[in-house]
Write an enzyme that holds these catalytic residues in place. Structure first.
Site, PDB file in Angstrom:
ATOM      1  N   LYS A   1      87.016  19.883  59.093  1.00  0.00           N
ATOM      2  CA  LYS A   1      85.879  19.714  60.062  1.00  0.00           C
ATOM      3  C   LYS A   1      86.312  18.142  61.283  1.00  0.00           C
ATOM      4  CE  LYS A   1      82.702  16.643  58.929  1.00  0.00           C
ATOM      5  NZ  LYS A   1      81.735  16.036  57.757  1.00  0.00           N
TER       6      LYS A   1
ATOM      7  N   ASP B   1      78.801  20.880  59.736  1.00  0.00           N
ATOM      8  CA  ASP B   1      78.691  20.092  59.167  1.00  0.00           C
ATOM      9  C   ASP B   1      77.249  20.324  58.472  1.00  0.00           C
ATOM     10  OD1 ASP B   1      76.822  19.898  60.623  1.00  0.00           O
ATOM     11  OD2 ASP B   1      77.261  17.863  61.593  1.00  0.00           O
TER      12      ASP B   1
END
Length: 211
Positions: free
Chosen positions: A121, A140
């Site tokens: 991420k 997220d």
């Protein structure tokens, strides 16, 4: 699962809703962004942005953080939570960049993922925000929640959700999605009591339609 036509429609609607959507973390260099994303784990971007200005005014290179006493670093980032783990990661991150990449953050997804404290991420965020090279989608908590509610993915693991999204979202929208899902998740599609009646994409949302 929504088809590509609906996904593009969703993104275009969100682009009109949030024309100013952009990265919320403040930084001046790719290295600083790496520090910021490490600090952002289990912490709000707002808190990170209140913490980093003083730090970056004194320490903003890999060498600075390699030389910085870890106890001082822990004190500087204490308000961001998990400060002991984050301090170790930041020190190791700076050391690896200094020793293996001549002090420069690598412009390479696989190399970024292998940096201490930087997962997929975070690597996606760095590739997009620091290098303007979106190669994936940073999943997220907001992106996960929205993807599940819209029916874009039935998975719970961020890596699997990202793969589902990459299959149906055209590459030209990768940059937009990274920002739009975060803004929509903060403003309307919140975790508890989402504001569905004010949502511009409610008619395309499985969560709203079936609730």
């Amino acid at each position: 699962m929504s088809n590509k036509h609906n996904v593009v429609k969703i993104i275009e609607i969100l682009k009109n809703t949030y024309p100013d959507a952009k990265c919320s973390l403040n930084f001046k260099t790719p290295f600083e962004l790496g520090i910021a994303v490490i600090l952002s784990a289990q912490c709000t971007d707002d808190r990170v942005n209140k913490t980093t200005p003083y730090i970056f005014s004194k320490y903003n290179t890999p060498q600075d953080f390699v030389n910085l006493d870890i106890k001082i670093l822990e004190n500087l980032i204490h308000s961001c939570g998990f400060y002991k783990t984050k301090s170790r990661n930041i020190k190791a991150y700076a050391k690896k960049i200094l020793e293996e990449y001549d002090g420069k953050v690598p412009k390479d997804m696989n190399k970024l993922i292998n940096l201490p404290g930087i997962g997929r991420k975070s690597a996606n965020v760095i590739m997009l925000e620091a290098f303007n090279m979106p190669l994936g989608i940073a999943v997220d908590t907001h992106a996960k929640r929205i993807s599940n509610r819209l029916g874009l993915s039935t998975n719970n693991e961020p890596s699997k959700i990202e793969q589902d999204l990459l299959k149906i979202i055209p590459i030209k929208y990768y940059k937009d999605v990274n920002h739009l899902f975060i803004w929509h998740g903060r403003n309307i599609c919140v975790s508890r009591n989402p504001k569905c009646n004010n949502c511009p994409i409610s008619n395309l949302c499985n969560f709203f339609i079936t609730s």
